[in-house]
Write a protein that holds these residues in place. Structure first.
Motif, PDB file in Angstrom:
ATOM      1  N   ALA A  98      -2.529   8.396   4.675  1.00  0.00           N
ATOM      2  CA  ALA A  98      -2.719   6.986   4.301  1.00  0.00           C
ATOM      3  C   ALA A  98      -1.402   6.203   4.383  1.00  0.00           C
ATOM      4  O   ALA A  98      -1.384   5.027   4.761  1.00  0.00           O
ATOM      5  CB  ALA A  98      -3.298   6.900   2.894  1.00  0.00           C
ATOM      6  N   LEU A  99      -0.315   6.872   4.025  1.00  0.00           N
ATOM      7  CA  LEU A  99       0.997   6.223   4.081  1.00  0.00           C
ATOM      8  C   LEU A  99       1.319   5.820   5.525  1.00  0.00           C
ATOM      9  O   LEU A  99       1.766   4.700   5.793  1.00  0.00           O
ATOM     10  CB  LEU A  99       2.065   7.195   3.559  1.00  0.00           C
ATOM     11  CG  LEU A  99       3.489   6.666   3.501  1.00  0.00           C
ATOM     12  CD1 LEU A  99       3.650   5.702   2.331  1.00  0.00           C
ATOM     13  CD2 LEU A  99       4.490   7.823   3.345  1.00  0.00           C
ATOM     14  N   LEU A 100       1.071   6.736   6.435  1.00  0.00           N
ATOM     15  CA  LEU A 100       1.339   6.446   7.851  1.00  0.00           C
ATOM     16  C   LEU A 100       0.406   5.348   8.356  1.00  0.00           C
ATOM     17  O   LEU A 100       0.787   4.487   9.137  1.00  0.00           O
ATOM     18  CB  LEU A 100       1.180   7.717   8.688  1.00  0.00           C
ATOM     19  CG  LEU A 100       2.255   8.776   8.415  1.00  0.00           C
ATOM     20  CD1 LEU A 100       1.888  10.093   9.081  1.00  0.00           C
ATOM     21  CD2 LEU A 100       3.627   8.291   8.909  1.00  0.00           C
ATOM     22  N   PHE A 124      11.739   2.779   2.548  1.00  0.00           N
ATOM     23  CA  PHE A 124      11.651   3.648   1.373  1.00  0.00           C
ATOM     24  C   PHE A 124      12.640   4.794   1.498  1.00  0.00           C
ATOM     25  O   PHE A 124      12.340   5.825   2.104  1.00  0.00           O
ATOM     26  CB  PHE A 124      10.224   4.189   1.224  1.00  0.00           C
ATOM     27  CG  PHE A 124       9.207   3.109   1.001  1.00  0.00           C
ATOM     28  CD1 PHE A 124       9.013   2.566  -0.264  1.00  0.00           C
ATOM     29  CD2 PHE A 124       8.471   2.608   2.069  1.00  0.00           C
ATOM     30  CE1 PHE A 124       8.098   1.549  -0.465  1.00  0.00           C
ATOM     31  CE2 PHE A 124       7.552   1.583   1.872  1.00  0.00           C
ATOM     32  CZ  PHE A 124       7.362   1.044   0.610  1.00  0.00           C
ATOM     33  N   HIS A 125      13.815   4.576   0.899  1.00  0.00           N
ATOM     34  CA  HIS A 125      14.795   5.658   0.957  1.00  0.00           C
ATOM     35  C   HIS A 125      14.459   6.763  -0.027  1.00  0.00           C
ATOM     36  O   HIS A 125      15.251   7.677  -0.205  1.00  0.00           O
ATOM     37  CB  HIS A 125      16.203   5.117   0.727  1.00  0.00           C
ATOM     38  CG  HIS A 125      16.895   4.754   2.000  1.00  0.00           C
ATOM     39  ND1 HIS A 125      18.240   4.617   2.117  1.00  0.00           N
ATOM     40  CD2 HIS A 125      16.397   4.503   3.234  1.00  0.00           C
ATOM     41  CE1 HIS A 125      18.553   4.296   3.354  1.00  0.00           C
ATOM     42  NE2 HIS A 125      17.443   4.213   4.046  1.00  0.00           N
ATOM     43  N   ASP A 126      13.297   6.703  -0.685  1.00  0.00           N
ATOM     44  CA  ASP A 126      12.973   7.894  -1.468  1.00  0.00           C
ATOM     45  C   ASP A 126      11.968   8.790  -0.766  1.00  0.00           C
ATOM     46  O   ASP A 126      11.452   9.711  -1.368  1.00  0.00           O
ATOM     47  CB  ASP A 126      12.662   7.628  -2.939  1.00  0.00           C
ATOM     48  CG  ASP A 126      11.665   6.563  -3.206  1.00  0.00           C
ATOM     49  OD1 ASP A 126      11.134   5.996  -2.240  1.00  0.00           O
ATOM     50  OD2 ASP A 126      11.426   6.321  -4.401  1.00  0.00           O
ATOM     51  N   ILE A 127      11.790   8.568   0.513  1.00  0.00           N
ATOM     52  CA  ILE A 127      11.082   9.578   1.305  1.00  0.00           C
ATOM     53  C   ILE A 127      12.161  10.490   1.873  1.00  0.00           C
ATOM     54  O   ILE A 127      13.079  10.040   2.540  1.00  0.00           O
ATOM     55  CB  ILE A 127      10.301   8.931   2.469  1.00  0.00           C
ATOM     56  CG1 ILE A 127       9.306   7.920   1.916  1.00  0.00           C
ATOM     57  CG2 ILE A 127       9.599  10.004   3.287  1.00  0.00           C
ATOM     58  CD1 ILE A 127       8.544   7.175   2.999  1.00  0.00           C
ATOM     59  N   SER A 128      12.080  11.782   1.557  1.00  0.00           N
ATOM     60  CA  SER A 128      13.155  12.643   2.049  1.00  0.00           C
ATOM     61  C   SER A 128      12.767  13.408   3.309  1.00  0.00           C
ATOM     62  O   SER A 128      13.639  13.794   4.079  1.00  0.00           O
ATOM     63  CB  SER A 128      13.648  13.584   0.960  1.00  0.00           C
ATOM     64  OG  SER A 128      12.755  14.635   0.783  1.00  0.00           O
ATOM     65  N   ARG A 187       0.848  -1.190   0.000  1.00  0.00           N
ATOM     66  CA  ARG A 187       0.000   0.000   0.000  1.00  0.00           C
ATOM     67  C   ARG A 187       0.898   1.260   0.000  1.00  0.00           C
ATOM     68  O   ARG A 187       0.674   2.198  -0.759  1.00  0.00           O
ATOM     69  CB  ARG A 187      -0.895  -0.034   1.249  1.00  0.00           C
ATOM     70  CG  ARG A 187      -1.714   1.189   1.503  1.00  0.00           C
ATOM     71  CD  ARG A 187      -3.123   1.057   0.927  1.00  0.00           C
ATOM     72  NE  ARG A 187      -3.733   2.376   0.818  1.00  0.00           N
ATOM     73  CZ  ARG A 187      -4.300   2.841  -0.295  1.00  0.00           C
ATOM     74  NH1 ARG A 187      -4.381   2.086  -1.384  1.00  0.00           N
ATOM     75  NH2 ARG A 187      -4.814   4.042  -0.321  1.00  0.00           N
ATOM     76  N   ALA A 188       1.914   1.246   0.833  1.00  0.00           N
ATOM     77  CA  ALA A 188       2.829   2.384   0.913  1.00  0.00           C
ATOM     78  C   ALA A 188       3.534   2.586  -0.432  1.00  0.00           C
ATOM     79  O   ALA A 188       3.636   3.704  -0.946  1.00  0.00           O
ATOM     80  CB  ALA A 188       3.857   2.154   2.013  1.00  0.00           C
ATOM     81  N   GLU A 189       3.971   1.492  -0.996  1.00  0.00           N
ATOM     82  CA  GLU A 189       4.622   1.505  -2.299  1.00  0.00           C
ATOM     83  C   GLU A 189       3.704   2.146  -3.350  1.00  0.00           C
ATOM     84  O   GLU A 189       4.122   3.012  -4.130  1.00  0.00           O
ATOM     85  CB  GLU A 189       4.924   0.044  -2.671  1.00  0.00           C
ATOM     86  CG  GLU A 189       5.500  -0.182  -4.050  1.00  0.00           C
ATOM     87  CD  GLU A 189       6.959   0.218  -4.109  1.00  0.00           C
ATOM     88  OE1 GLU A 189       7.664  -0.057  -3.126  1.00  0.00           O
ATOM     89  OE2 GLU A 189       7.361   0.809  -5.131  1.00  0.00           O
ATOM     90  N   TYR A 190       2.448   1.749  -3.318  1.00  0.00           N
ATOM     91  CA  TYR A 190       1.462   2.256  -4.271  1.00  0.00           C
ATOM     92  C   TYR A 190       1.305   3.770  -4.118  1.00  0.00           C
ATOM     93  O   TYR A 190       1.295   4.518  -5.102  1.00  0.00           O
ATOM     94  CB  TYR A 190       0.129   1.520  -4.058  1.00  0.00           C
ATOM     95  CG  TYR A 190      -1.027   2.162  -4.783  1.00  0.00           C
ATOM     96  CD1 TYR A 190      -1.218   1.937  -6.151  1.00  0.00           C
ATOM     97  CD2 TYR A 190      -1.917   3.007  -4.109  1.00  0.00           C
ATOM     98  CE1 TYR A 190      -2.266   2.546  -6.824  1.00  0.00           C
ATOM     99  CE2 TYR A 190      -2.960   3.617  -4.773  1.00  0.00           C
ATOM    100  CZ  TYR A 190      -3.137   3.386  -6.127  1.00  0.00           C
ATOM    101  OH  TYR A 190      -4.160   3.995  -6.799  1.00  0.00           O
ATOM    102  N   ILE A 191       1.219   4.218  -2.875  1.00  0.00           N
ATOM    103  CA  ILE A 191       1.020   5.657  -2.621  1.00  0.00           C
ATOM    104  C   ILE A 191       2.211   6.463  -3.154  1.00  0.00           C
ATOM    105  O   ILE A 191       2.051   7.500  -3.796  1.00  0.00           O
ATOM    106  CB  ILE A 191       0.826   5.908  -1.108  1.00  0.00           C
ATOM    107  CG1 ILE A 191      -0.505   5.304  -0.643  1.00  0.00           C
ATOM    108  CG2 ILE A 191       0.864   7.403  -0.790  1.00  0.00           C
ATOM    109  CD1 ILE A 191      -0.665   5.209   0.864  1.00  0.00           C
TER     110      ILE A 191
END
Ligand code: ADP
Ligand code: MG
Length: 723
Positions: A498-500, A673-677, A475-479
């Motif tokens: 939603a991610l959280l 997810f290292h693409d969350i900055s 789900r997180a990946e999708y968001i």
């Protein structure tokens, strides 16, 4: 010399034979200095000068090339010009040399051409399976009497001791070696790392962890190569040997563009600070402090607790010491009635028998001895600071001798301060030679004692557990993918929530609607009181735009607020069709939880007391992910206003356990997810014990480009888990 060569670095530290390539007959050259140090310090193995245009150097036969040496060569010290390094190293490879210390400069430190040359050098070293310290370094030392190797060009020969020292700055290395000798601090090993093209600081620390000659590790760090690896190693090593670090240098952080409170508060140094605190490394602010601590740790046992006594022959320094100790959280011990009675009987009337104990100016060695014995026997005392203002009549060496004799009878920490007495004074020598650190001023002693207590507490602290929660990762990946496809770096507010939620956070009930009619319907569905917020991609902090209305009690109020928000927004040129209607959450305390991805350190988590004033109050703590439950708890306890969460003035305590769990969940999310900055959960409401926490507002920013190392394909939560 019989020596083991089990470890990769043994050839550097315990070679049986050394070639000095670029040895020089000119006494003003480094190529002379290194050879001279090897000989003067008394290297126990064989030394071979290499120089194509000299037949002998320093009265020893010289060889035109390393290939001409009729013996095995374990270590080569390379001092030739940069243009000749490749050829020389190639020859070393062919000769079967195991280790290299490349002193020559002119590599990555000079820019792009140097970087290229260093890359080639690195490959060559790899190709022959050699080990290299440097390039651009000042050498290595091993004071082990069986090796006795000073392969540096520093003019000072080191003292033997139990401290291993690594420096990233060569120039500073020379100064440090000199200072160490001056203050009587002895070394086991010394390395100037230079550009660290092969042997890294992390590798050295792991080597010294196992080195029986090393009890304490000192580091002078300018920048971290692999900070996440450092954390992993240092966390383990500091459990058996203290690491004391001086970190200088500029920011390690990436760009400072930020949309969050978390980002705004992540100053240039928080990464290093978080890292040191997390893995128990003692950080000092100056070279002076580095050596103050080194003296204490190398000579004295750790104190059992934080209760210190001060014994002095003058009132003023006693008070100074008391102030200095309390400013670094060392308590003044409460002496037992027996000790006080003894002191009253045995000290002159004018003396003070309470801690700090002032024995007054005519105190002689005998009085020092009696008082110290009484105080060190006292069960309420963990450590003792003895002060002496150099007396006019009394023999200060006799006093110094009494101090170490008394200290040796008891197993407690004893530090001394002979005011303004440096290494030139015989008392200083008497003390230091017999294991009593001697400081110029009470502050230096206080700081060292505090560091010892801190380290002792660190040794006893529980490291805790890494936890992996069962989360909805796809789900997180999708968001995240949805935002990428839509070309957005900042997630929509609903998606941030939603991610959280996918990672197990509680979210206040929230509906996203687009018209007044739907706003009203949503409010009725949720139930009054509600909160109304307008949403717009250009709006970062909604409150700044007057776009948040709280505690709306009924439909009439709701309509009024809806219109007012719209009016305020259009006056600012923002039109929006998106509104969030939320349950109005009551009774929680506002905290902030966040994350900023730092280029080198990876995700850095933040916790603090939150709300809209967070940037003014700045009462926050940063830590690196991943974190154990105990890391998270210490982080939460680390904020100044923590007592508010414990409950003040009859208030109930907050649900700290839920905060701990959420920090670990956030840690898992940002490690996955290292693409969350950036993440900013502000406020994150925490309720009474057992009632949990709730997110009412979240902001999530992605990195400018997707990260390849987004580790969705890897099993077990990614390579950094448990690092
Ligand atoms: P901003 O974009 O300005 O950070 P927030 O959504 O955080 O907007 O709202 C501002 C403040 O309003 C919050 O700091 C909090 O004090 C309060 N608040 C917001 N939403 C709620 C809610 N659902 N329940 C209770 N208080 C809220
Ligand atoms: Mg907010």
């Amino acid at each position: 010399m019989v020596r083991r060569m089990k470890e990769r670095l043994d050839c550097v530290f315990s070679p049986a034979s050394i070639a000095v390539i670029g040895a020089s007959r000119n006494r003003r050259k480094v190529g002379w200095e290194v050879l001279d140090n090897l000989l003067t310090y008394g290297f126990q193995g064989r030394v071979y000068p290499v120089n194509p245009s000299a037949s002998s150097i320093h009265s020893i036969k010289a060889y035109p090339s390393v290939l001409d040496i009729p013996d095995e060569v374990d270590l080569a010290i390379v001092i030739v010009p940069a243009s000749k390094v490749m050829q020389v190293v190639e020859e070393c490879g062919k000769k079967g040399v195991k280790g290299l210390v490349v002193i020559t400069a002119g590599f990555s430190e000079i820019g792009p051409t140097g970087v290229e040359l260093e890359d080639e050098l690195q490959s060559l070293v790899k190709k022959y399976g050699m080990v290299m310290v440097g390039p651009n370094c000042m050498g290595v030392i091993n004071t082990d009497p069986e090796v006795q190797m000073d392969a540096t060009f520093a003019p000072i020969l080191p003292l033997r001791g139990n401290i291993a020292f690594m420096t990233q700055s060569g120039a500073l290395g020379v100064a440090i070696l000199e200072h160490a000798r001056n203050v009587g601090v002895g070394l086991s090993k010394f390395v100037s790392l230079g550009n660290a093209a092969d042997v890294s600081g992390n590798e050295l620390i792991e080597y010294w962890e196992k080195d029986p000659d090393t009890d304490i590790i000192l580091l002078y760090i300018e920048s971290f190569g692999e900070p996440r690896e450092f954390v992993k190693i240092a966390r383990r090593v500091t459990k058996s040997k203290p690491i004391i670090a001086l970190k200088s240098g500029r920011t390690e952080a990436g760009a400072r563009a930020t949309v969050s409170h978390t980002g705004a508060m992540a100053g240039p140094d928080v990464g290093s600070q978080a890292l040191f605190e997390q893995c128990g490394v003692l950080r000092v602010a100056s070279i002076q402090e580095l050596f103050d601590l080194a003296q204490a740790f190398s000579l004295q046992p750790l104190p059992a607790g934080r209760r210190a006594a001060v014994v002095t022959n003058a009132g003023g320094p006693g008070i100074m010491a008391t102030d200095a100790l309390s400013s670094v959280d060392v308590e003044m011990a409460q002496l037992s009635p027996e000790t006080i009675a003894y002191l009253e009987e045995n000290l002159p009337e004018e003396a003070s028998t309470a801690n700090p104990i002032d024995m007054i100016a005519d105190a002689d060695a005998a009085r020092y001895g009696k008082v110290m014995d009484a105080v060190l026997k006292d069960e309420n005392v963990d450590a003792l600071l003895v002060i002496s203002v150099p007396p006019i009549i009394e023999d200060e060496v006799a006093i110094a001798r009494t101090i170490w004799e008394s200290a040796q009878k008891h197993e407690k920490t004893v530090l001394s301060c002979f005011l303004a007495r440096t290494k030139e004074s015989p008392a200083f020598k008497e003390l230091v030679d017999h294991g009593i650190p001697s400081y110029l001023f009470p502050e230096n002693a206080a700081l060292s004692l505090a560091a010892m207590s801190t380290y002792k507490e660190y040794l006893e602290r529980e490291e805790g557990m890494f936890r992996a929660f069962d989360v909805d990762r796809s789900r997180a990946e999708y968001i995240i993918q949805k935002a990428r496809k839509g070309g957005r770096r900042r997630l929509h507010e609903m998606d941030a929530l939603a991610l959280l939620k996918a990672y197990g956070f509680n979210i206040v009930r929230t509906e996203l609607v687009s018209s007044l009619g739907k706003v009203v319907a949503a409010a009725e569905e949720i139930g009054y009181p509600v909160v109304l917020k307008a949403v717009h991609p250009d709006m970062v902090h909604k409150t700044d735009y007057g776009a948040v209305s709280l505690d709306i009690r009924n439909r009439e109020e709701l309509v009024r607020h809806f219109n007012a928000i719209n009016k305020r927004l259009s006056s600012k040129g923002l039109d929006t069709k998106e509104f969030m209607v939320q349950e109005f959450a009551k009774g929680g305390k506002e905290t902030i939880m966040g994350m900023k991805l730092e280029e080198k350190f990876g995700p850095m988590l933040l916790f603090g007391l939150g709300g809209i004033y967070v940037e003014v109050l700045k009462d926050v703590v940063f830590r690196l992910a991943p974190m154990t439950d105990m890391d998270a708890l210490r982080m939460i306890k680390g904020v100044r206003s923590y007592p508010i969460l414990e409950g003040v003035r009859g208030e109930a305590a907050s649900d700290v356990a839920a905060l701990v769990e959420c920090l670990q969940r956030l840690s898992q999310l940002v490690e996955d997810f290292h693409d969350i900055s950036e993440v900013d959960i502000n406020p994150f409401l925490v309720f009474e014990e057992g009632q949990g926490c709730k997110v009412v507002d979240a902001r999530v920013l992605l990195t400018s480009r997707p990260k390849e190392e987004n580790r969705q394909n890897e099993k077990g939560g990614g390579p950094s888990r448990g690092r």
